[in-house]
Enzyme design. Structure first.
Site, PDB file in Angstrom:
ATOM      1  CB  ALA A  67      -0.725   0.089   1.292  1.00 58.13           C
ATOM      2  CD  GLU A 115      -2.316  -7.018   3.034  1.00 61.33           C
ATOM      3  OE1 GLU A 115      -1.946  -6.358   2.694  1.00 61.33           O
ATOM      4  OE2 GLU A 115      -2.950  -7.069   4.267  1.00 61.33           O
ATOM      5  CD  GLU A 135       1.738  -5.347   5.777  1.00 62.93           C
ATOM      6  OE1 GLU A 135       2.546  -6.186   6.171  1.00 62.93           O
ATOM      7  OE2 GLU A 135       1.132  -5.224   4.953  1.00 62.93           O
TER       8      GLU A 135
HETATM    9  N1  CAA Z   1       4.509   3.114  -1.193  1.00 63.61           N
HETATM   10  C1  CAA Z   1       4.833   4.303  -1.635  1.00 63.61           C
HETATM   11  N2  CAA Z   1       6.158   4.266  -2.265  1.00 63.61           N
HETATM   12  C2  CAA Z   1       6.824   3.169  -2.441  1.00 63.61           C
HETATM   13  C3  CAA Z   1       6.480   1.878  -2.066  1.00 63.61           C
HETATM   14  C4  CAA Z   1       5.327   2.146  -1.322  1.00 63.61           C
HETATM   15  N3  CAA Z   1       4.859   1.008  -0.508  1.00 63.61           N
HETATM   16  N4  CAA Z   1       7.241   1.063  -2.165  1.00 63.61           N
HETATM   17  C5  CAA Z   1       8.348   1.535  -3.102  1.00 63.61           C
HETATM   18  N5  CAA Z   1       8.083   3.005  -3.098  1.00 63.61           N
HETATM   19  C6  CAA Z   1       8.656   3.928  -4.066  1.00 63.61           C
HETATM   20  C7  CAA Z   1       9.843   4.654  -3.160  1.00 63.61           C
HETATM   21  O1  CAA Z   1       9.526   5.560  -2.341  1.00 63.61           O
HETATM   22  C8  CAA Z   1      10.773   5.118  -4.391  1.00 63.61           C
HETATM   23  O2  CAA Z   1      10.148   6.339  -4.742  1.00 63.61           O
HETATM   24  P1  CAA Z   1      11.186   7.528  -5.026  1.00 63.61           P
HETATM   25  O3  CAA Z   1      12.045   7.146  -6.257  1.00 63.61           O
HETATM   26  O4  CAA Z   1      10.329   8.714  -5.335  1.00 63.61           O
HETATM   27  O5  CAA Z   1      12.099   7.919  -3.701  1.00 63.61           O
HETATM   28  C9  CAA Z   1      10.393   3.873  -5.395  1.00 63.61           C
HETATM   29  O6  CAA Z   1       9.178   3.432  -5.108  1.00 63.61           O
HETATM   30  C10 CAA Z   1      11.532   2.968  -5.572  1.00 63.61           C
HETATM   31  O7  CAA Z   1      11.626   2.461  -4.393  1.00 63.61           O
HETATM   32  P2  CAA Z   1      13.097   2.279  -3.517  1.00 63.61           P
HETATM   33  O8  CAA Z   1      14.107   3.547  -3.989  1.00 63.61           O
HETATM   34  O9  CAA Z   1      12.761   1.944  -2.213  1.00 63.61           O
HETATM   35  O10 CAA Z   1      13.543   0.950  -4.231  1.00 63.61           O
HETATM   36  P3  CAA Z   1      14.651  -0.159  -3.550  1.00 63.61           P
HETATM   37  O11 CAA Z   1      15.027  -1.093  -4.718  1.00 63.61           O
HETATM   38  O12 CAA Z   1      15.643   0.430  -3.134  1.00 63.61           O
HETATM   39  O13 CAA Z   1      13.749  -0.802  -2.519  1.00 63.61           O
HETATM   40  C11 CAA Z   1      11.884  -2.229  -1.777  1.00 63.61           C
HETATM   41  C12 CAA Z   1      12.549  -1.724  -3.096  1.00 63.61           C
HETATM   42  C13 CAA Z   1      12.583  -2.865  -0.732  1.00 63.61           C
HETATM   43  C14 CAA Z   1      10.398  -2.759  -2.065  1.00 63.61           C
HETATM   44  C15 CAA Z   1      11.396  -0.758  -0.911  1.00 63.61           C
HETATM   45  O14 CAA Z   1      10.969  -0.035  -1.906  1.00 63.61           O
HETATM   46  C16 CAA Z   1      10.661  -0.834   0.206  1.00 63.61           C
HETATM   47  O15 CAA Z   1      10.617  -1.490   1.298  1.00 63.61           O
HETATM   48  N6  CAA Z   1       9.223  -0.539  -0.173  1.00 63.61           N
HETATM   49  C17 CAA Z   1       8.294  -0.262   1.084  1.00 63.61           C
HETATM   50  C18 CAA Z   1       7.703  -1.894   1.245  1.00 63.61           C
HETATM   51  C19 CAA Z   1       6.709  -2.085   2.199  1.00 63.61           C
HETATM   52  O16 CAA Z   1       6.809  -1.551   3.374  1.00 63.61           O
HETATM   53  N7  CAA Z   1       5.401  -2.375   2.113  1.00 63.61           N
HETATM   54  C20 CAA Z   1       4.214  -2.419   2.824  1.00 63.61           C
HETATM   55  C21 CAA Z   1       3.442  -1.166   2.901  1.00 63.61           C
HETATM   56  S1  CAA Z   1       2.151  -0.933   4.269  1.00 63.61           S
HETATM   57  C22 CAA Z   1       0.906  -1.679   3.679  1.00 63.61           C
HETATM   58  O17 CAA Z   1       0.964  -2.585   2.588  1.00 63.61           O
HETATM   59  C23 CAA Z   1      -0.199  -2.037   4.520  1.00 63.61           C
HETATM   60  C24 CAA Z   1      -1.330  -2.804   4.044  1.00 63.61           C
HETATM   61  O18 CAA Z   1      -1.188  -4.090   4.295  1.00 63.61           O
HETATM   62  C25 CAA Z   1      -2.657  -2.321   3.542  1.00 63.61           C
END
Ligand code: CAA
Length: 261
Positions: A67, A115, A135
């Site tokens: 998300a 999910e 999360e």
């Molecule tokens: N939401 C918003 N933006 C996201 C995102 C997310 N979940 N995941 C990645 N992005 C964005 C990053 O902010 C980045 O944007 P910018 O270029 O503008 O900075 C872009 O996508 C590329 O991401 P990274 O630079 O971080 O890429 P990476 O290769 O270094 O890492 C990753 C990849 C490990 C997937 C990392 O992006 C990450 O950890 N993302 C978050 C994963 C996460 O925590 N997901 C759970 C979200 S909570 C949820 O989903 C709740 C629910 O159940 C409803």
């Protein structure tokens, strides 16, 4: 309808391909993406021609990285609850689609992305896929059904291990624990999905639809009631033209020509 955050294609007859298309944010599910997803799923659901839906993410890096964290960071508790409910509505729609839905997971499937894949009927993953429910790193819990669907699929202990540690697993481990059905090379992923979809599209449509219905609905029932429902549906299907055609074709040693009647 035109979508900004996803594409909906018909690569071959009977198959719909929905691609979450926001690669710059690793296809993160924002409220807008969820809104478009709901409307795309409603249109696929209404189509009489679709026999299988494939869902994937745009770009080589991610299926869906979760998300949208930026959007969630400013949500009030009420807004967050509404967001979760919208996510739940999407996931439920997928489960109730009257044909199989297959997730083609290319790269990260984290949080809401995991999910989304879990709400599909099964998952085919590329060998670079990464799954997780991270999360707890963000001070929240899974919000689109992960606590329930993950535990039902891989068992309570493994689900708690993944959810409470937030650890991410590669495709090979996902295959071993039964989270995914098959792992293929990235350049084979779409073709594997199309092969499965084509195999489904060649079968008797009502039989496929009712088989999915029985498995999905039966999970919420006790065994005796679920089996009673199966016997009713078995009887119903024996009244269809497709049953007559399928059995006649077998006995006459020819391919069946199903009409969905
Ligand atoms: N939401 C918003 N933006 C996201 C995102 C997310 N979940 N995941 C990645 N992005 C964005 C990053 O902010 C980045 O944007 P910018 O270029 O503008 O900075 C872009 O996508 C590329 O991401 P990274 O630079 O971080 O890429 P990476 O290769 O270094 O890492 C990753 C990849 C490990 C997937 C990392 O992006 C990450 O950890 N993302 C978050 C994963 C996460 O925590 N997901 C759970 C979200 S909570 C949820 O989903 C709740 C629910 O159940 C409803």
């Amino acid at each position: 309808m035109n979508y900004e955050m996803l594409t909906l294609d018909a690569p071959v007859t009977g198959v719909a391909l929905l691609t979450i298309n926001r690669p710059k944010a690793l296809n993160a599910l924002s409220p807008q993406v969820l809104g478009e997803l709901l409307s795309a799923l409603a249109s696929v659901n209404e189509s009489r021609d679709v026999r299988c839906l494939l869902i994937t993410g745009a770009g080589a890096k991610a299926f869906v990285a979760g998300a949208d964290i930026a959007a969630m960071s400013s949500m009030s508790p009420g807004e967050a609850r509404e967001f979760a409910l919208k996510g739940h509505a999407c996931m439920r729609m997928l489960e109730l689609m009257p044909f199989p839905v297959i997730a083609l997971v290319n790269g990260y499937a984290l949080g809401g992305g995991c999910e989304l894949a879990l709400a599909c009927d099964w998952i085919i993953a590329s060998d670079n896929a990464v799954f997780g429910q991270p999360e707890v790193n963000l001070g929240i819990c899974p919000g689109f059904g992960g606590t329930q669907r993950l535990s039902r699929l891989v068992g309570k202990a493994l689900a708690l291990d993944l959810i409470c540690t937030g650890r991410q697993i590669k495709a090979e481990e996902a295959l071993r624990i039964g989270l995914v059905n098959r792992v293929v090379a990235p350049d084979r992923l779409l073709q594997e999905g199309l092969d499965a979809a084509n195999a489904i599209a060649a079968k008797a449509p009502l039989a496929v639809k009712m088989s999915k219905h029985l498995v999905q609905r039966g999970q919420d029932l006790d065994l005796a009631n679920a089996n009673a429902m199966e016997a009713d549906v078995f009887g119903f299907l024996c009244a269809t033209d497709d049953r007559r055609e399928g059995m006649a074709a077998f006995l006459e040693k020819r391919p069946a020509n199903f009409t969905s009647k």
